[in-house]
Write a protein that holds these residues in place. Structure first.
Motif, PDB file in Angstrom:
ATOM      1  N   SER A 141       5.394 -18.018  -5.922  1.00  0.00           N
ATOM      2  CA  SER A 141       6.822 -18.300  -6.221  1.00  0.00           C
ATOM      3  C   SER A 141       6.821 -17.068  -7.073  1.00  0.00           C
ATOM      4  N   ASN A 142       7.588 -16.126  -6.841  1.00  0.00           N
ATOM      5  CA  ASN A 142       7.894 -14.893  -7.267  1.00  0.00           C
ATOM      6  C   ASN A 142       9.358 -14.773  -7.325  1.00  0.00           C
ATOM      7  N   GLU A 143       9.952 -13.604  -7.887  1.00  0.00           N
ATOM      8  CA  GLU A 143      11.295 -13.373  -7.985  1.00  0.00           C
ATOM      9  C   GLU A 143      12.198 -13.453  -6.651  1.00  0.00           C
ATOM     10  N   GLU A 144      11.597 -12.986  -5.527  1.00  0.00           N
ATOM     11  CA  GLU A 144      12.191 -13.097  -4.116  1.00  0.00           C
ATOM     12  C   GLU A 144      12.487 -14.496  -3.660  1.00  0.00           C
ATOM     13  N   ALA A 145      11.127 -15.177  -4.013  1.00  0.00           N
ATOM     14  CA  ALA A 145      11.193 -16.726  -3.613  1.00  0.00           C
ATOM     15  C   ALA A 145      11.997 -17.644  -4.597  1.00  0.00           C
ATOM     16  N   GLY A 146      12.606 -17.074  -5.583  1.00  0.00           N
ATOM     17  CA  GLY A 146      13.416 -17.862  -6.507  1.00  0.00           C
ATOM     18  C   GLY A 146      12.357 -18.759  -7.427  1.00  0.00           C
ATOM     19  N   CYS A 147      11.565 -17.796  -8.075  1.00  0.00           N
ATOM     20  CA  CYS A 147      10.680 -18.495  -8.850  1.00  0.00           C
ATOM     21  C   CYS A 147      11.553 -19.134 -10.152  1.00  0.00           C
ATOM     22  N   MET A 148      10.692 -20.034 -11.043  1.00  0.00           N
ATOM     23  CA  MET A 148      11.469 -20.407 -12.405  1.00  0.00           C
ATOM     24  C   MET A 148      11.713 -19.379 -13.111  1.00  0.00           C
ATOM     25  N   ARG A 149      12.700 -19.299 -14.051  1.00  0.00           N
ATOM     26  CA  ARG A 149      13.035 -18.210 -15.023  1.00  0.00           C
ATOM     27  C   ARG A 149      13.452 -19.136 -16.317  1.00  0.00           C
ATOM     28  N   VAL A 150      12.947 -18.479 -17.557  1.00  0.00           N
ATOM     29  CA  VAL A 150      12.935 -19.115 -18.851  1.00  0.00           C
ATOM     30  C   VAL A 150      13.578 -18.354 -19.771  1.00  0.00           C
ATOM     31  N   ILE A 151      14.275 -18.791 -20.842  1.00  0.00           N
ATOM     32  CA  ILE A 151      14.656 -18.283 -21.700  1.00  0.00           C
ATOM     33  C   ILE A 151      13.564 -18.488 -23.095  1.00  0.00           C
ATOM     34  N   PRO A 152      12.812 -17.484 -23.464  1.00  0.00           N
ATOM     35  CA  PRO A 152      11.733 -17.737 -24.354  1.00  0.00           C
ATOM     36  C   PRO A 152      12.382 -18.002 -25.695  1.00  0.00           C
ATOM     37  N   GLY A 153      11.671 -19.054 -26.589  1.00  0.00           N
ATOM     38  CA  GLY A 153      12.055 -19.474 -27.808  1.00  0.00           C
ATOM     39  C   GLY A 153      13.353 -20.547 -27.828  1.00  0.00           C
ATOM     40  N   SER A 154      13.940 -20.698 -26.683  1.00  0.00           N
ATOM     41  CA  SER A 154      15.137 -21.479 -26.724  1.00  0.00           C
ATOM     42  C   SER A 154      14.930 -23.156 -26.926  1.00  0.00           C
ATOM     43  N   HIS A 155      13.771 -23.421 -26.788  1.00  0.00           N
ATOM     44  CA  HIS A 155      13.323 -24.758 -27.243  1.00  0.00           C
ATOM     45  C   HIS A 155      13.397 -25.189 -28.591  1.00  0.00           C
ATOM     46  N   LEU A 156      13.619 -24.155 -29.582  1.00  0.00           N
ATOM     47  CA  LEU A 156      13.300 -23.849 -30.911  1.00  0.00           C
ATOM     48  C   LEU A 156      14.900 -24.559 -31.491  1.00  0.00           C
ATOM     49  N   ILE A 181      24.728 -18.440 -21.084  1.00  0.00           N
ATOM     50  CA  ILE A 181      23.347 -17.917 -21.340  1.00  0.00           C
ATOM     51  C   ILE A 181      23.291 -16.424 -21.136  1.00  0.00           C
ATOM     52  N   ASP A 182      22.674 -15.905 -22.049  1.00  0.00           N
ATOM     53  CA  ASP A 182      22.287 -14.331 -21.912  1.00  0.00           C
ATOM     54  C   ASP A 182      20.946 -14.181 -20.993  1.00  0.00           C
ATOM     55  N   GLU A 183      21.449 -13.586 -19.797  1.00  0.00           N
ATOM     56  CA  GLU A 183      20.305 -13.813 -18.860  1.00  0.00           C
ATOM     57  C   GLU A 183      19.499 -12.438 -18.930  1.00  0.00           C
ATOM     58  N   HIS A 184      19.919 -11.477 -19.827  1.00  0.00           N
ATOM     59  CA  HIS A 184      18.902 -10.413 -20.165  1.00  0.00           C
ATOM     60  C   HIS A 184      17.776 -11.049 -20.886  1.00  0.00           C
ATOM     61  N   GLN A 185      17.852 -12.000 -21.522  1.00  0.00           N
ATOM     62  CA  GLN A 185      16.654 -12.541 -22.185  1.00  0.00           C
ATOM     63  C   GLN A 185      15.736 -13.125 -21.369  1.00  0.00           C
ATOM     64  N   ALA A 186      15.864 -13.500 -20.161  1.00  0.00           N
ATOM     65  CA  ALA A 186      15.283 -14.297 -19.152  1.00  0.00           C
ATOM     66  C   ALA A 186      13.863 -13.680 -18.708  1.00  0.00           C
ATOM     67  N   ILE A 187      12.919 -14.515 -18.590  1.00  0.00           N
ATOM     68  CA  ILE A 187      11.582 -14.127 -18.072  1.00  0.00           C
ATOM     69  C   ILE A 187      11.409 -14.728 -16.894  1.00  0.00           C
ATOM     70  N   ASP A 188      10.675 -14.130 -15.736  1.00  0.00           N
ATOM     71  CA  ASP A 188      10.624 -14.824 -14.490  1.00  0.00           C
ATOM     72  C   ASP A 188       9.080 -15.272 -14.806  1.00  0.00           C
ATOM     73  N   VAL A 189       8.893 -16.557 -14.173  1.00  0.00           N
ATOM     74  CA  VAL A 189       7.556 -17.213 -14.196  1.00  0.00           C
ATOM     75  C   VAL A 189       7.070 -16.957 -12.668  1.00  0.00           C
ATOM     76  N   VAL A 190       5.948 -16.006 -12.596  1.00  0.00           N
ATOM     77  CA  VAL A 190       5.492 -15.731 -11.255  1.00  0.00           C
ATOM     78  C   VAL A 190       3.961 -16.231 -11.165  1.00  0.00           C
ATOM     79  N   LEU A 191       4.029 -16.900 -10.049  1.00  0.00           N
ATOM     80  CA  LEU A 191       2.682 -17.887  -9.808  1.00  0.00           C
ATOM     81  C   LEU A 191       2.375 -17.632  -8.432  1.00  0.00           C
ATOM     82  N   ARG A 192       1.076 -17.828  -8.370  1.00  0.00           N
ATOM     83  CA  ARG A 192       0.411 -17.581  -6.900  1.00  0.00           C
ATOM     84  C   ARG A 192       0.040 -18.969  -6.789  1.00  0.00           C
TER      85      ARG A 192
END
Length: 289
Positions: A141-156, A181-192
């Motif tokens: 699950s990586n960027e090419e495969a459409g991995c999950m993306r998160v906005i850090p700190g948005s849960h607060l 949503i400001d997608e510049h803040q997004a982080i890709d959650v890359v998983l093997r």
């Protein structure tokens, strides 16, 4: 750029899987990744068992059958009760918690399916928000495969307004999305394969289409819930997984003892009808998932 990376373990008898730094990352940013849940070989075995189940029971695991399959399939029950997963959840929630449900997030190769920016807690009806979603990758699950993306700190910042889109390619129930949503803040959650991430129910997250040549198969345990949390709408079903006995306000679910056992199938159907009423409450339309 904020990234939660594996850190050195601190010597402590209180922690089972997560270090203090891991827990601080979850507390401050709303997620932690990655957790090495199982070997890639084990993940491959579980993937093959799952894909064989898809062949044997296509309706039960097709595009409209991806909720709560852990109640009817042994390979998914095995994931839901994985000790590394449960130990990690215990580090965040304490020793007493149950499993509310699960969702299969599958994107076929070079497909259009995507997930809009949203927060899990919005429609689940669980209060308070003391629960955590575990997202386990059975394939890359990586960027090419459409991995999950998160906005850090948005849960607060509480629950944001969501609008229903019911977009054909949006694989969320209502196609719900948070605008602007400001997608510049997004982080890709890359998983093997065999790795998992943890995220808070108010964390804003989403994903893009799978542009790769392979399937992206993920199992979301959504969610593991602290024992004091209660369902505010609908019937409260829960699968006990660790700690104290749940009280009689909760309908206890049973683990499967074989694939598609008729008793287990009936239980899953009942749970899915209830969850559909919860997740679609107030919506203008209802889809099959």
């Amino acid at each position: 750029e904020i990234r939660c990376l594996p850190t050195r373990r601190f010597a402590s008898t209180m922690m089972k899987q997560l270090t203090e730094a891991d827990k601080a990352c979850y507390r401050d940013y709303g997620y932690h990744t990655p957790i090495d849940v199982m070997s890639q070989a084990t993940a491959f075995r579980l993937l093959k068992e799952f894909e064989q189940a898809e062949v044997d029971f296509p309706e039960a695991l097709g595009p409209f059958g991806r909720n709560n399959a852990h109640l009817t399939f042994m390979c998914l029950d095995e994931i839901a009760h994985n000790e590394v997963i449960l130990d990690s959840v215990e580090d965040l929630l304490g020793p007493d918690f149950y499993l509310w449900g699960s969702v299969l997030f599958i994107k076929e190769p070079e497909s259009d399916g995507f997930v809009t920016w949203h927060q899990d807690a919005t429609y689940m009806g669980l209060m308070p928000h003391d629960f955590v979603t575990v997202w386990l990758a059975l394939t890359v699950s990586n960027e090419e495969a459409g991995c999950m993306r998160v906005i850090p700190g948005s849960h607060l910042n509480g629950i944001k307004d969501h609008e229903d889109t019911f977009d054909e390619h949006n694989i969320l129930t209502r196609g719900q999305r948070i605008a602007d949503i400001d997608e510049h803040q997004a982080i890709d959650v890359v998983l093997r394969p065999g790795q998992a991430s943890l995220h808070h129910p108010r964390l804003i997250h989403g994903s893009r289409p799978n542009c790769s040549g392979h399937r992206r198969v993920g199992v979301a345990l959504q969610s593991y819930v602290a024992s004091h949390v209660r369902q505010t709408v609908g019937t409260h079903y829960a699968l006990p997984v660790r700690g104290c006995e749940l009280d009689h306000s909760i309908v206890h679910l049973q683990r499967p003892n074989s694939d598609m056992n008729p008793i287990d199938v009936s239980q899953r159907e009942k749970v899915n009808r209830n969850y559909s009423q919860i997740l679609y409450r107030g919506a203008d339309q209802i889809r099959g998932y």
